[in-house]
Design a protein around this motif. Structure first.
Motif, PDB file in Angstrom:
ATOM      1  N   UNK A  79      48.872  39.120  45.105  1.00 61.29           N
ATOM      2  CA  UNK A  79      49.297  39.091  43.709  1.00 61.29           C
ATOM      3  C   UNK A  79      49.137  40.437  43.017  1.00 61.29           C
ATOM      4  N   UNK A  80      48.663  41.469  43.725  1.00 65.13           N
ATOM      5  CA  UNK A  80      48.495  42.780  43.091  1.00 65.13           C
ATOM      6  C   UNK A  80      49.851  43.376  42.718  1.00 65.13           C
ATOM      7  N   UNK A  81      49.853  44.106  41.604  1.00 63.22           N
ATOM      8  CA  UNK A  81      51.066  44.777  41.149  1.00 63.22           C
ATOM      9  C   UNK A  81      51.062  46.175  41.776  1.00 63.22           C
TER      10      UNK A  81
END
Length: 83
Positions: A79-81
């Motif tokens: 889920x990291x940007x």
């Protein structure tokens, strides 16, 4: 239809006539909105009154939201940007 997919079900009426004739929230609609199977808590054999069926739904878990939370907890890097 994909394997394991459920057929689309029609949207139930969001309201139903209340005791005094005014529209009130329909438990079938809440069930549909939460993505639950039809008659999960509104099955007539359960005999739950409207208010009890809504209370049970209000204290319940939305399955799609629970799945997203588990994915976030189990795979946080997914889920990291990107920077």
């Amino acid at each position: 239809m994909a394997a394991g997919a459920r057929p689309a079900r029609a949207v139930p009426e969001p309201t139903q006539p209340g005791r005094h004739g005014k529209p009130v929230l329909a438990p079938l609609f809440v069930e549909w909105l939460m993505g639950l199977d039809e008659h999960w808590v509104t099955d007539p054999t359960l005999g739950l009154p409207r208010t009890a069926a809504l209370r049970v739904r209000g204290n319940g878990v939305v399955p799609q939201q629970a799945a997203a939370a588990l994915r976030l907890l189990l795979c946080p890097r997914r889920w990291e940007v990107p920077a």
